[in-house]
Design a protein around this motif. Structure first.
Motif, PDB file in Angstrom:
ATOM      1  N   ARG A   1       0.933  -1.266  -0.017  1.00  0.00           N
ATOM      2  CA  ARG A   1      -0.028  -0.070   0.037  1.00  0.00           C
ATOM      3  C   ARG A   1       0.979   1.198   0.149  1.00  0.00           C
ATOM      4  O   ARG A   1       0.106   2.281   0.233  1.00  0.00           O
ATOM      5  N   SER A   2       2.115   1.335  -0.242  1.00  0.00           N
ATOM      6  CA  SER A   2       3.078   2.523  -0.282  1.00  0.00           C
ATOM      7  C   SER A   2       2.421   3.340  -1.560  1.00  0.00           C
ATOM      8  O   SER A   2       2.581   4.454  -1.333  1.00  0.00           O
ATOM      9  N   ALA A   3       2.294   2.556  -2.776  1.00  0.00           N
ATOM     10  CA  ALA A   3       1.824   3.332  -3.638  1.00  0.00           C
ATOM     11  C   ALA A   3       0.479   4.282  -3.294  1.00  0.00           C
ATOM     12  O   ALA A   3       0.383   5.463  -3.494  1.00  0.00           O
ATOM     13  N   LEU A   4      -0.207   3.530  -2.900  1.00  0.00           N
ATOM     14  CA  LEU A   4      -1.734   3.985  -2.650  1.00  0.00           C
ATOM     15  C   LEU A   4      -1.482   5.198  -1.402  1.00  0.00           C
ATOM     16  O   LEU A   4      -2.312   6.074  -1.664  1.00  0.00           O
ATOM     17  N   GLN A   5      -0.453   5.246  -0.487  1.00  0.00           N
ATOM     18  CA  GLN A   5      -0.323   5.892   0.311  1.00  0.00           C
ATOM     19  C   GLN A   5       0.433   7.322  -0.081  1.00  0.00           C
ATOM     20  O   GLN A   5       0.001   8.477   0.068  1.00  0.00           O
ATOM     21  N   LYS A   6       1.037   7.041  -1.457  1.00  0.00           N
ATOM     22  CA  LYS A   6       1.623   8.386  -1.834  1.00  0.00           C
ATOM     23  C   LYS A   6       0.307   9.046  -2.658  1.00  0.00           C
ATOM     24  O   LYS A   6       0.762  10.256  -2.587  1.00  0.00           O
ATOM     25  N   LEU A   7      -0.570   8.488  -3.083  1.00  0.00           N
ATOM     26  CA  LEU A   7      -1.491   9.216  -3.874  1.00  0.00           C
ATOM     27  C   LEU A   7      -2.369   9.970  -2.796  1.00  0.00           C
ATOM     28  O   LEU A   7      -2.516  10.984  -2.946  1.00  0.00           O
ATOM     29  N   SER A   8      -2.595   9.386  -1.626  1.00  0.00           N
ATOM     30  CA  SER A   8      -3.056   9.980  -0.439  1.00  0.00           C
ATOM     31  C   SER A   8      -2.247  11.389  -0.049  1.00  0.00           C
ATOM     32  O   SER A   8      -3.035  12.364   0.080  1.00  0.00           O
ATOM     33  N   GLU A   9      -1.134  11.163  -0.136  1.00  0.00           N
ATOM     34  CA  GLU A   9      -0.354  12.372   0.539  1.00  0.00           C
ATOM     35  C   GLU A   9      -0.363  13.314  -0.521  1.00  0.00           C
ATOM     36  O   GLU A   9      -0.339  14.497  -0.427  1.00  0.00           O
ATOM     37  N   PHE A  10      -0.033  13.202  -1.980  1.00  0.00           N
ATOM     38  CA  PHE A  10      -0.216  14.136  -2.873  1.00  0.00           C
ATOM     39  C   PHE A  10      -1.702  14.937  -3.042  1.00  0.00           C
ATOM     40  O   PHE A  10      -1.720  16.047  -3.284  1.00  0.00           O
ATOM     41  N   ILE A  11      -2.773  14.075  -2.857  1.00  0.00           N
ATOM     42  CA  ILE A  11      -4.217  14.574  -2.766  1.00  0.00           C
ATOM     43  C   ILE A  11      -3.974  15.816  -1.651  1.00  0.00           C
ATOM     44  O   ILE A  11      -4.612  16.893  -1.698  1.00  0.00           O
ATOM     45  N   SER A  12      -3.401  15.275  -0.363  1.00  0.00           N
ATOM     46  CA  SER A  12      -3.743  15.995   0.901  1.00  0.00           C
ATOM     47  C   SER A  12      -2.746  17.355   0.541  1.00  0.00           C
ATOM     48  O   SER A  12      -3.235  18.371   0.899  1.00  0.00           O
ATOM     49  N   GLU A  13      -1.787  17.323  -0.015  1.00  0.00           N
ATOM     50  CA  GLU A  13      -0.547  18.136  -0.388  1.00  0.00           C
ATOM     51  C   GLU A  13      -1.179  19.368  -1.406  1.00  0.00           C
ATOM     52  O   GLU A  13      -0.816  20.651  -1.217  1.00  0.00           O
ATOM     53  N   SER A  14      -2.261  18.818  -2.226  1.00  0.00           N
ATOM     54  CA  SER A  14      -2.927  19.508  -3.161  1.00  0.00           C
ATOM     55  C   SER A  14      -4.022  20.156  -2.702  1.00  0.00           C
ATOM     56  O   SER A  14      -4.757  20.763  -3.541  1.00  0.00           O
ATOM     57  N   GLY A  15      -4.318  20.207  -1.438  1.00  0.00           N
ATOM     58  CA  GLY A  15      -5.570  20.670  -0.854  1.00  0.00           C
ATOM     59  C   GLY A  15      -6.919  19.975  -0.695  1.00  0.00           C
ATOM     60  O   GLY A  15      -7.748  20.284  -0.051  1.00  0.00           O
ATOM     61  N   GLY A  16      -6.781  18.542  -1.044  1.00  0.00           N
ATOM     62  CA  GLY A  16      -7.724  17.714  -0.988  1.00  0.00           C
ATOM     63  C   GLY A  16      -7.788  16.942   0.391  1.00  0.00           C
ATOM     64  O   GLY A  16      -6.895  17.162   1.246  1.00  0.00           O
TER      65      GLY A  16
ATOM     66  N   GLY B   1      -6.981  13.556   1.803  1.00  0.00           N
ATOM     67  CA  GLY B   1      -6.243  12.194   1.498  1.00  0.00           C
ATOM     68  C   GLY B   1      -6.936  10.891   1.882  1.00  0.00           C
ATOM     69  O   GLY B   1      -6.710  10.105   1.424  1.00  0.00           O
ATOM     70  N   ASN B   2      -8.158  11.162   2.795  1.00  0.00           N
ATOM     71  CA  ASN B   2      -8.678   9.948   3.251  1.00  0.00           C
ATOM     72  C   ASN B   2      -9.819   9.682   2.138  1.00  0.00           C
ATOM     73  O   ASN B   2     -10.249   8.601   2.375  1.00  0.00           O
ATOM     74  N   LEU B   3      -9.858  10.370   0.984  1.00  0.00           N
ATOM     75  CA  LEU B   3     -10.545   9.784  -0.081  1.00  0.00           C
ATOM     76  C   LEU B   3     -10.270   8.356  -0.538  1.00  0.00           C
ATOM     77  O   LEU B   3     -11.126   7.837  -0.968  1.00  0.00           O
ATOM     78  N   ILE B   4      -9.149   7.904  -0.284  1.00  0.00           N
ATOM     79  CA  ILE B   4      -8.769   6.358  -0.845  1.00  0.00           C
ATOM     80  C   ILE B   4      -9.576   5.474  -0.033  1.00  0.00           C
ATOM     81  O   ILE B   4      -9.739   4.443  -0.366  1.00  0.00           O
ATOM     82  N   ASN B   5     -10.090   6.025   1.095  1.00  0.00           N
ATOM     83  CA  ASN B   5     -10.974   5.158   2.019  1.00  0.00           C
ATOM     84  C   ASN B   5     -12.621   5.182   1.879  1.00  0.00           C
ATOM     85  O   ASN B   5     -13.238   4.634   2.293  1.00  0.00           O
ATOM     86  N   ASN B   6     -12.693   6.527   1.414  1.00  0.00           N
ATOM     87  CA  ASN B   6     -14.053   6.928   1.294  1.00  0.00           C
ATOM     88  C   ASN B   6     -14.380   7.939   0.347  1.00  0.00           C
ATOM     89  O   ASN B   6     -14.168   8.902   0.103  1.00  0.00           O
ATOM     90  N   TYR B   7     -15.190   7.029  -0.859  1.00  0.00           N
ATOM     91  CA  TYR B   7     -15.463   7.331  -2.086  1.00  0.00           C
ATOM     92  C   TYR B   7     -16.491   8.388  -1.890  1.00  0.00           C
ATOM     93  O   TYR B   7     -16.893   9.022  -2.969  1.00  0.00           O
ATOM     94  N   ASN B   8     -17.275   8.326  -0.927  1.00  0.00           N
ATOM     95  CA  ASN B   8     -18.454   9.620  -0.776  1.00  0.00           C
ATOM     96  C   ASN B   8     -17.901  11.152  -0.650  1.00  0.00           C
ATOM     97  O   ASN B   8     -18.676  11.701  -0.738  1.00  0.00           O
ATOM     98  N   LEU B   9     -16.559  11.155  -0.597  1.00  0.00           N
ATOM     99  CA  LEU B   9     -15.828  12.462  -0.632  1.00  0.00           C
ATOM    100  C   LEU B   9     -15.885  12.966  -1.956  1.00  0.00           C
ATOM    101  O   LEU B   9     -15.700  14.191  -2.139  1.00  0.00           O
ATOM    102  N   LEU B  10     -16.077  12.060  -3.000  1.00  0.00           N
ATOM    103  CA  LEU B  10     -16.163  12.457  -4.351  1.00  0.00           C
ATOM    104  C   LEU B  10     -17.797  13.150  -4.667  1.00  0.00           C
ATOM    105  O   LEU B  10     -18.573  12.598  -4.402  1.00  0.00           O
ATOM    106  N   PRO B  11     -17.779  13.696  -5.802  1.00  0.00           N
ATOM    107  CA  PRO B  11     -19.176  14.352  -6.257  1.00  0.00           C
ATOM    108  C   PRO B  11     -19.979  13.114  -6.736  1.00  0.00           C
ATOM    109  O   PRO B  11     -19.495  12.144  -7.294  1.00  0.00           O
TER     110      PRO B  11
END
Length: 434
Positions: free
Chosen positions: A303-318, A320-330
């Motif tokens: 899951r290190s690649a998945l974690q990198k995506l989460s970090e990138f989303i967080s650093e970009s203002g989103g 990062g828990n989106l990877i566990n909760n798709y309800n955060l998307l429209p």
């Protein structure tokens, strides 16, 4: 030196010198050459091609027409991956975190979608609060923290390409192989990287409809790379069916995350693993492409690649828990199920029609000014080679505005050709050119 003499020289199939190409493009960029003269030159190029020397000089003059970006302060082996665009092409969203987890970095400009093809920017912008880097310093900061450096195209980078493309678009010269090659490579060379990997899509849903022309384009871009001592590798990948099963912005983010959880579609996996392996080989970590699989599997499984995506989303203002909760998307308000009217085997999919079926419900843009609805899209359930029964679900349409949904449904049904005879599954990777 006169512009008209250079147009005549190209018309007659003669090679232009470096000085002549530089003069021609500088005159046009500076507004000293009218559109009608550049249109004549572009059409002469369309019919008479360019020599290797002309193409290199043309590309480098384009590249030097604006700003260039260096990343000397990003402490990673840098990969610039570019796709020529397709339906369901979510490769960057999956690939960038994998490369980051493998100790490499992605530094690239990403685009917005237009027509039947989607853009990486639109997909990420379906995440609430997400914002791409606007400056080089922001990009470097996020790239150093996460290994992922993506930003949108700037008018200050290769401005000549934007000016020329607008003219090509209305003069019938867009399909010119040297003009496509110089357009792509001028932008790639304006951004520092250690290797450029080009994913040239081939087929109904791609700009390049056949392998012969796609291969020619690949070889011309590799030729440009060699001319400046840059490693360029090309993957020809199949776009005679959508990549993966999801088309649209939020739902492509979901499919990408599922891929990073080890549950993605096989065709998407094949393309991502091939490009990641090419990057590993370019870096010198593996000898042969199949050797990359174990390394890539490891960063997926731990899951290190998945974690990198989460970090990138967080650093970009989103979030990062989106990877566990798709309800955060429209979420779309409505879903329309599409059922097959025939029985047999899927023998062909008109991929461009699927992309247009998504576009007309708001998932894409018909013009640059159209506003995207990030929640809407299409999920298909059948690919070429699959068996289907009458009344079996072939797709789902996620929509908010019902205005074009019936048209979209009919386009999907008409995009599928169903025959009695069994058909082989399609390969995702058609050829690798290094």
């Amino acid at each position: 030196m006169r512009v008209v003499d250079l147009i005549e020289k190209k018309r007659d199939g003669k090679e232009l010198s470096k000085e002549e190409i530089s003069f021609l493009l500088s005159e046009y960029l500076n507004g000293n050459m009218p559109d009608y003269q550049m249109s004549s030159f572009l059409m002469a190029t369309y019919f008479n091609d360019m020599t290797a020397n002309e193409l290199l000089e043309f590309t480098m003059t384009m590249k030097n027409s604006g700003d260039t970006i260096s990343f000397d302060d990003v402490r990673r082996f840098l990969v610039d991956k570019h796709s020529t665009g397709g339906v369901g092409d979510k490769v960057t969203i999956v690939l960038a975190p994998i490369l980051a987890a493998l100790g490499m970095g992605t530094t690239k400009l990403s685009g917005k979608g237009l027509g039947h093809t989607g853009g990486t920017i639109d997909k990420f912008e379906s995440i609430k609060g997400f914002s791409f880097s606007n400056t080089r310093d922001e990009l470097v900061s996020i790239a150093n923290k996460t290994g992922i450096g993506l930003m949108g195209y700037s008018d200050r980078i290769v401005p000549l390409d934007k000016k020329l493309y607008s003219l090509r678009d209305v003069t019938g010269t867009v399909p010119s192989i040297p003009l496509i090659a110089s357009s792509i490579m001028s932008k790639k060379l304006a951004i520092q990287s250690d290797v450029i990997i080009l994913d040239v899509k081939v087929g109904d849903g791609a700009f390049m409809k056949d392998k012969e022309h796609a291969k020619e384009l690949a070889e011309r871009m590799i030729e440009i790379g060699k001319g400046v001592g840059k490693k360029v590798k090309v993957v020809l990948s199949n776009m005679d069916e959508p990549l993966g099963y999801s088309i649209g912005n939020a739902n492509e983010i979901i499919e990408s995350i599922e891929m990073l959880k080890g549950k993605g579609p096989e065709d998407l996996k094949e393309v991502v693993y091939t490009i990641a392996s090419l990057a590993l080989k370019a870096k010198g970590e593996i000898e042969e492409l199949p050797d990359g699989k174990e390394k890539i599997d490891k960063v997926i499984n731990d899951r290190s690649a998945l974690q990198k995506l989460s970090e990138f989303i967080s650093e970009s203002g989103g979030d990062g828990n989106l990877i566990n909760n798709y309800n955060l998307l429209p979420q779309s308000k409505s879903v329309l199920e599409v059922f097959s009217k025939k029985e047999g085997y899927i023998s062909k999919i008109k991929t461009e029609e699927i992309g247009k079926a998504a576009m007309i419900i708001g998932a894409g843009r018909a013009t640059k000014d159209d506003i995207i609805d990030h929640a809407v899209g299409i999920k298909i359930f059948k690919k070429v080679g699959d068996k289907i029964s009458t009344g079996e679900k072939i797709a789902e349409i996620y929509y908010n505005d019902g205005k074009n949904v019936e048209t979209s449904k009919n386009m999907i049904l008409q995009a599928y050709t169903i025959k009695n005879d069994k058909v082989n599954k399609q390969k995702a990777i058609l050829e690798i050119i290094e």
